[in-house]
Design a protein around this motif. Structure first.
Motif, PDB file in Angstrom:
ATOM      1  N   PHE A 265       0.841  -1.193   0.000  1.00  0.00           N
ATOM      2  CA  PHE A 265       0.000   0.000   0.000  1.00  0.00           C
ATOM      3  C   PHE A 265       0.878   1.245   0.000  1.00  0.00           C
ATOM      4  O   PHE A 265       0.569   2.235  -0.668  1.00  0.00           O
ATOM      5  CB  PHE A 265      -0.919   0.038   1.222  1.00  0.00           C
ATOM      6  CG  PHE A 265      -1.937  -1.060   1.250  1.00  0.00           C
ATOM      7  CD1 PHE A 265      -2.246  -1.779   0.103  1.00  0.00           C
ATOM      8  CD2 PHE A 265      -2.595  -1.375   2.426  1.00  0.00           C
ATOM      9  CE1 PHE A 265      -3.188  -2.802   0.122  1.00  0.00           C
ATOM     10  CE2 PHE A 265      -3.542  -2.390   2.461  1.00  0.00           C
ATOM     11  CZ  PHE A 265      -3.836  -3.107   1.319  1.00  0.00           C
ATOM     12  N   ILE A 290      -4.584  -9.559   2.560  1.00  0.00           N
ATOM     13  CA  ILE A 290      -5.512  -9.071   3.584  1.00  0.00           C
ATOM     14  C   ILE A 290      -6.718  -8.469   2.868  1.00  0.00           C
ATOM     15  O   ILE A 290      -6.664  -8.172   1.674  1.00  0.00           O
ATOM     16  CB  ILE A 290      -4.863  -8.018   4.508  1.00  0.00           C
ATOM     17  CG1 ILE A 290      -4.428  -6.780   3.726  1.00  0.00           C
ATOM     18  CG2 ILE A 290      -3.687  -8.631   5.252  1.00  0.00           C
ATOM     19  CD1 ILE A 290      -3.858  -5.693   4.606  1.00  0.00           C
ATOM     20  N   GLU A 291      -7.791  -8.326   3.600  1.00  0.00           N
ATOM     21  CA  GLU A 291      -9.041  -7.884   2.980  1.00  0.00           C
ATOM     22  C   GLU A 291      -8.900  -6.575   2.205  1.00  0.00           C
ATOM     23  O   GLU A 291      -9.508  -6.386   1.161  1.00  0.00           O
ATOM     24  CB  GLU A 291     -10.119  -7.716   4.044  1.00  0.00           C
ATOM     25  CG  GLU A 291     -10.963  -8.963   4.204  1.00  0.00           C
ATOM     26  CD  GLU A 291     -11.928  -8.836   5.361  1.00  0.00           C
ATOM     27  OE1 GLU A 291     -11.995  -7.762   5.980  1.00  0.00           O
ATOM     28  OE2 GLU A 291     -12.614  -9.832   5.655  1.00  0.00           O
ATOM     29  N   PHE A 292      -8.071  -5.685   2.729  1.00  0.00           N
ATOM     30  CA  PHE A 292      -7.947  -4.381   2.091  1.00  0.00           C
ATOM     31  C   PHE A 292      -7.279  -4.426   0.738  1.00  0.00           C
ATOM     32  O   PHE A 292      -7.395  -3.485  -0.033  1.00  0.00           O
ATOM     33  CB  PHE A 292      -7.178  -3.426   2.990  1.00  0.00           C
ATOM     34  CG  PHE A 292      -7.954  -3.074   4.180  1.00  0.00           C
ATOM     35  CD1 PHE A 292      -8.890  -2.056   4.115  1.00  0.00           C
ATOM     36  CD2 PHE A 292      -7.814  -3.793   5.342  1.00  0.00           C
ATOM     37  CE1 PHE A 292      -9.661  -1.763   5.201  1.00  0.00           C
ATOM     38  CE2 PHE A 292      -8.588  -3.510   6.433  1.00  0.00           C
ATOM     39  CZ  PHE A 292      -9.510  -2.499   6.374  1.00  0.00           C
ATOM     40  N   GLN A 294      -8.083  -5.867  -1.751  1.00  0.00           N
ATOM     41  CA  GLN A 294      -9.061  -5.759  -2.832  1.00  0.00           C
ATOM     42  C   GLN A 294      -9.710  -4.381  -2.874  1.00  0.00           C
ATOM     43  O   GLN A 294     -10.414  -4.042  -3.798  1.00  0.00           O
ATOM     44  CB  GLN A 294     -10.144  -6.825  -2.668  1.00  0.00           C
ATOM     45  CG  GLN A 294     -10.945  -6.671  -1.394  1.00  0.00           C
ATOM     46  CD  GLN A 294     -11.935  -7.783  -1.154  1.00  0.00           C
ATOM     47  OE1 GLN A 294     -12.934  -7.911  -1.844  1.00  0.00           O
ATOM     48  NE2 GLN A 294     -11.629  -8.604  -0.159  1.00  0.00           N
ATOM     49  N   MET A 295      -9.447  -3.591  -1.847  1.00  0.00           N
ATOM     50  CA  MET A 295     -10.137  -2.299  -1.745  1.00  0.00           C
ATOM     51  C   MET A 295      -9.333  -1.133  -2.290  1.00  0.00           C
ATOM     52  O   MET A 295      -9.870  -0.063  -2.516  1.00  0.00           O
ATOM     53  CB  MET A 295     -10.494  -2.012  -0.281  1.00  0.00           C
ATOM     54  CG  MET A 295     -11.316  -3.122   0.369  1.00  0.00           C
ATOM     55  SD  MET A 295     -11.915  -2.671   1.995  1.00  0.00           S
ATOM     56  CE  MET A 295     -12.514  -4.267   2.584  1.00  0.00           C
ATOM     57  N   VAL A 296      -8.031  -1.309  -2.423  1.00  0.00           N
ATOM     58  CA  VAL A 296      -7.218  -0.205  -2.930  1.00  0.00           C
ATOM     59  C   VAL A 296      -7.350  -0.105  -4.445  1.00  0.00           C
ATOM     60  O   VAL A 296      -7.864  -1.011  -5.090  1.00  0.00           O
ATOM     61  CB  VAL A 296      -5.727  -0.394  -2.555  1.00  0.00           C
ATOM     62  CG1 VAL A 296      -5.540  -0.269  -1.061  1.00  0.00           C
ATOM     63  CG2 VAL A 296      -5.203  -1.727  -3.061  1.00  0.00           C
ATOM     64  N   THR A 297      -6.906   1.022  -4.979  1.00  0.00           N
ATOM     65  CA  THR A 297      -6.917   1.174  -6.431  1.00  0.00           C
ATOM     66  C   THR A 297      -5.502   1.340  -6.930  1.00  0.00           C
ATOM     67  O   THR A 297      -4.800   2.204  -6.441  1.00  0.00           O
ATOM     68  CB  THR A 297      -7.750   2.402  -6.861  1.00  0.00           C
ATOM     69  OG1 THR A 297      -7.679   3.379  -5.831  1.00  0.00           O
ATOM     70  CG2 THR A 297      -9.170   2.038  -7.157  1.00  0.00           C
ATOM     71  N   PRO A 299      -6.807  -2.613  -7.464  1.00  0.00           N
ATOM     72  CA  PRO A 299      -6.800  -3.786  -6.582  1.00  0.00           C
ATOM     73  C   PRO A 299      -5.483  -4.528  -6.709  1.00  0.00           C
ATOM     74  O   PRO A 299      -4.957  -4.686  -7.801  1.00  0.00           O
ATOM     75  CB  PRO A 299      -7.968  -4.611  -7.125  1.00  0.00           C
ATOM     76  CG  PRO A 299      -8.890  -3.611  -7.710  1.00  0.00           C
ATOM     77  CD  PRO A 299      -8.011  -2.548  -8.304  1.00  0.00           C
TER      78      PRO A 299
ATOM     79  N   PHE B 236     -17.718  -2.633   2.761  1.00  0.00           N
ATOM     80  CA  PHE B 236     -17.118  -2.317   1.473  1.00  0.00           C
ATOM     81  C   PHE B 236     -18.087  -2.608   0.325  1.00  0.00           C
ATOM     82  O   PHE B 236     -18.370  -1.756  -0.518  1.00  0.00           O
ATOM     83  CB  PHE B 236     -15.836  -3.134   1.311  1.00  0.00           C
ATOM     84  CG  PHE B 236     -15.129  -2.951   0.001  1.00  0.00           C
ATOM     85  CD1 PHE B 236     -14.464  -1.770  -0.282  1.00  0.00           C
ATOM     86  CD2 PHE B 236     -15.119  -3.978  -0.943  1.00  0.00           C
ATOM     87  CE1 PHE B 236     -13.796  -1.610  -1.493  1.00  0.00           C
ATOM     88  CE2 PHE B 236     -14.459  -3.823  -2.148  1.00  0.00           C
ATOM     89  CZ  PHE B 236     -13.798  -2.643  -2.429  1.00  0.00           C
ATOM     90  N   HIS B 269     -13.919   2.727  -4.713  1.00  0.00           N
ATOM     91  CA  HIS B 269     -13.615   1.603  -5.594  1.00  0.00           C
ATOM     92  C   HIS B 269     -14.579   1.543  -6.765  1.00  0.00           C
ATOM     93  O   HIS B 269     -14.188   1.374  -7.922  1.00  0.00           O
ATOM     94  CB  HIS B 269     -13.690   0.309  -4.792  1.00  0.00           C
ATOM     95  CG  HIS B 269     -13.012  -0.838  -5.449  1.00  0.00           C
ATOM     96  ND1 HIS B 269     -13.669  -1.703  -6.284  1.00  0.00           N
ATOM     97  CD2 HIS B 269     -11.721  -1.255  -5.424  1.00  0.00           C
ATOM     98  CE1 HIS B 269     -12.820  -2.618  -6.721  1.00  0.00           C
ATOM     99  NE2 HIS B 269     -11.636  -2.369  -6.212  1.00  0.00           N
ATOM    100  N   THR B 297      -6.061   5.677  -2.457  1.00  0.00           N
ATOM    101  CA  THR B 297      -5.871   6.776  -3.403  1.00  0.00           C
ATOM    102  C   THR B 297      -7.205   7.181  -3.998  1.00  0.00           C
ATOM    103  O   THR B 297      -7.899   6.324  -4.524  1.00  0.00           O
ATOM    104  CB  THR B 297      -4.922   6.376  -4.551  1.00  0.00           C
ATOM    105  OG1 THR B 297      -5.043   4.975  -4.794  1.00  0.00           O
ATOM    106  CG2 THR B 297      -3.500   6.728  -4.249  1.00  0.00           C
TER     107      THR B 297
END
Lengths: 350, 350
Positions: A265, A290-292, A294-297, A299, B236, B269, B297
Motif C-alpha cells: 500500500f 488481507i481484505e484491504f 481488494q479495496m485499494v486502487t 486492486p 465495502f 472503488h 488513493t
DNA sequence: GTGAAAGCGCTAACAG
DNA sequence: CTGTTAGCGCTTTCAC
C-alpha cells in the motif's frame, strides 16, 4: 449500590434440602446418577434463583481451564485480526474464551505475557513468536502448557506448528512477475528479523535465478531500522520510503514486490504521489491478501496467506491436544495461492 | 511426556521449614511484617524452585479477578482493532489481561459472552452493544459487574459511557462539503440499526437544512439488508452497491458521504471502476479516520473518531471503578475532528 | 441414589 | 514476627 449476594450450590442445596454434592452433580451435568425428580427440582430451583456457576471454584478443583491465550505482534495488522477471528470462532464453538495479547514486537512483553498467562492457569497458547525464548517456553511446557506456533518455527520439542510455505510464495510472486514480462524487479521489505521474511526473499531470488535473473543493483531495498517501534503505520511508511529510493534509481524497475500488503500500500501510495501509473508504468505486487488488498486502487495482485484458516487450524489443533485427542501430526504446512488482480500488467518488451 | 509437578507455597514452606502463611506473605508482597532474612530466604527458594503463583487459588480466596472482557462486533474492523489496542495498553500497564469477544453483530452471542464472562468471575466489561439486553445487564450489574459502553447509550443505571458526538461529526462532514461548493450530495450508509448511524445522519441533515439544502430524491441510500451477516467485507460491498445506484441517477451528486471509512472505500472503488475521477468529478468523504483512510488513493477526507483514545479511556475508567477509585463522572463525551485529505475537491459553480 | 468430607492453592483473621 | 486455622466454590472419592 445494593450488591446482591451471589448464589452458590450450597444455597441451592439448603433451599432444596439436599446436599451440595447432589446439586453439583446435576448442575454440572455429571453422568453420576441422580433421581429424575430430584434433578428436575434442582434445575428448577437453580433457574428461579438465577444460579450462575463460579468457574473459578470449578477450575481450582479440576485444574481445567477453558481459556486460551493468543500472542501476536499487533491486532492493528489486519492479517492478525483475521487470524484472531479464526481462533475465536473455533474457541467459541468449543466453549473456550481467548485472551488477546499484543506483544508489539517486544520480546520482553511476549515473555511477560507467557508467564502471566501461565499464572492464570491457561493451558494453551497460540504464539506468533518474536523472542523465541526457548528456556522459558520449555519450562512452561514441562509444566503442561501446550503451544502452537504460527508464522515461524520453534526449536522446542512438542510444539505444534502451523507452517506456511513462504519460500514457495516468494517463488510464485517472482514467477508471476517474470511471466508478465518483467525483468528488472524491485524488492521492498521490512527488516528480515522474522524467518518468514527471509524465506520469502529466498524463494523470490530462487525464481529469479531459475530464469537467469537477479535483483539488480539498488533494486533490493530493506528497511534500515532494525527493530521498529510498532506503530500501526510502520509498514506503510516503510513502503513509501523505500519506493522513493527505487524511484531515485537511474533506471526504474518495471515492477515492485513488497513483503506484505501493508507495505505494498505504501508503494502504491508513493507511486501515485509521483504520478506513476500502476500498472501501466510500474507493476506492484504484495503478499498476504488481507481484505484491504481488494479495496485499494488498483486492486492489488498478491499471494494469499490463509489467515483466517490458519487461526481456525491453530485453535483446533490446540484444543484437540488439550482434550487429549490424538493429533495426527505436529506440523501442518499450508500452501500459498496467487491472487491476480489489477496491479500487475504485461510488459511486452524487456 | 514427563510432566513436572507444579510447586506451591506449601512446597516452599516445607522446604524452608516455615508455615505457608509466611510464604504467602512474602511471595504476594503483603505489607505484613516478615523478618528480612526470612523474607530473603523464601524469595531465594522460590526462585530456585521456579515457583509460579497460581492465580486461580488467589482469585477464589480474594474474589478479585485481574481480567476484563471486551465485546465488540468484529476485530476485523480496524476501528475496533484500534479500540482494542488502546484497551490492552492500559490493561497491561495495570496488570490486567483482556478477553476478546467478537459478537459478530449477534445479540444472542453477545449475551452468551456476557454470561460466560461473568461465570469466569470477570468483574469488568467494555461493551459495544448491539442487543442491549438490559434485563441481563441489570442483573449482572447488581451482582457487581462493572460495565463501560462505547458507541452507544444504555439505559441502565451506573453504566459508564464513553460517548462520541456523532451528530456533530455528521454536521461537520456536511458543512465541509457545502463549504467546498457542493449542493447535490449523496449519502451512503449501512443499516441504521445503531444509534451512532442515526445520529450521524441527523447531524448531517441538520447542516444541510441550515444551508437551505436537503438530501434530494435518490441521493439517500441505505443498505437494504437489515441485519447483515457480519463478513469482513460487508461495509465495502455495501458502499459499492449503493454507489452504483447513485450513478444510475439522472443527475449524479457531486459529492458522496459514507457512514464510515470502510464504506467510503467501497464508494471510491466503485467510482474508479466507472472511470469517475475523485475528487475532480465526484468528491468522497468518510467517517472514523481508520488508519487505512490515509493509504487509499486518493487519501480519504474524513471525520476522526478517536478509536485508540476511546479504548484507553474506557479501560481507565473501568479499572478505576473496579479499584474503587472515585470516578468523577459516569459519562465522557469525545469530539469529532475534520481530517482534510484529497478526496474532496472544490466545486466552483453549483 | 444420596450425603459427608476432603481438598484444589491461596489469603486472612486470630492467637501466640 | 510467625503459625494455626478456616474457608473461597466446586468436585469427587468413599460410605451408606
Amino acid at each position: 449500590m445494593p450488591m446482591n449476594k451471589r448464589v452458590t450450590i450450597h444455597d441451592i442445596a439448603r433451599i432444596a434440602g439436599v446436599s451440595s454434592a447432589t446439586v453439583s452433580r446435576v448442575l454440572s451435568n455429571s453422568s453420576y446418577p441422580v433421581s429424575e425428580k430430584l434433578r428436575e427440582r434442582i434445575q428448577q430451583l437453580a433457574e428461579e434463583h438465577h444460579y450462575i456457576p463460579n468457574m473459578i471454584g470449578k477450575q481450582l478443583k479440576t485444574d481445567r481451564n477453558m481459556t486460551i491465550g493468543v500472542i501476536i505482534p499487533t491486532i492493528s495488522n489486519p492479517f492478525y485480526a483475521s487470524v484472531m477471528l479464526g481462533v475465536e470462532e473455533i474457541a467459541r464453538r468449543r466453549g473456550y474464551h481467548v485472551l488477546l495479547c499484543n506483544s508489539l514486537q517486544d520480546g520482553k512483553l511476549e515473555e511477560d505475557y507467557l508467564q502471566t498467562l501461565f499464572e492464570k492457569q491457561v493451558k494453551g497458547v497460540i504464539l506468533s513468536s518474536i523472542s523465541g525464548n526457548s528456556k522459558l517456553i520449555s519450562r512452561l511446557m514441562k509444566l503442561g502448557l501446550q503451544l502452537v506456533v504460527i508464522e515461524q518455527q520453534l526449536d522446542v520439542p512438542d510444539v505444534l506448528q502451523i507452517e506456511f510455505d513462504y519460500s514457495r510464495g516468494g517463488y510464485m510472486a517472482a514467477s508471476h512477475l517474470i511471466e508478465q514480462g518483467h525483468r528488472r524487479i524491485g524488492y521492498v521489505t521490512a527488516p528480515l528479523d522474522r524467518p518468514s521474511r527471509r524465506l520469502i526473499l529466498q524463494g523470490f531470488q530462487e525464481a529469479l535465478r531459475a530464469h537467469g535473473l537477479s535483483l539488480e543493483d539498488g533494486c533490493y531495498q530493506v528497511s534500515e531500522s532494525e527493530s521498529p517501534i510498532y506503530t500501526g503505520t510502520f509498514e506503510f511508511e516503510n513502503g513509501k520510503r523505500l519506493t522513493r529510493k527505487l524511484l531515485e534509481l537511474q533506471e526504474h524497475p518495471t515492477a515492485i514486490f513488497a513483503c506484505n500488503d501493508l507495505t505494498a500500500f505504501g508503494v502504491l501510495h508513493e507511486l501515485a504521489e509521483h504520478q506513476v501509473k500502476v500498472p501501466d508504468a510500474i507493476s506492484v505486487m504484495g503478499f498476504d491478501n488481507i481484505e484491504f488488498s481488494q479495496m485499494v486502487t488498483p486492486p492489488l495482485t498478491t499471494i494469499k496467506q490463509p489467515d483466517y484458516e490458519m487461526g481456525k487450524m491453530a485453535c483446533s489443533m490446540l484444543l484437540d491436544k488439550l482434550s487429549d485427542v490424538t493429533v495426527d501430526s505436529l506440523q501442518v504446512m499450508l500452501q500459498p495461492k496467487l491472487v491476480v488482480r489489477e496491479s500487475v500488467g504485461k510488459r511486452s518488451s524487456g
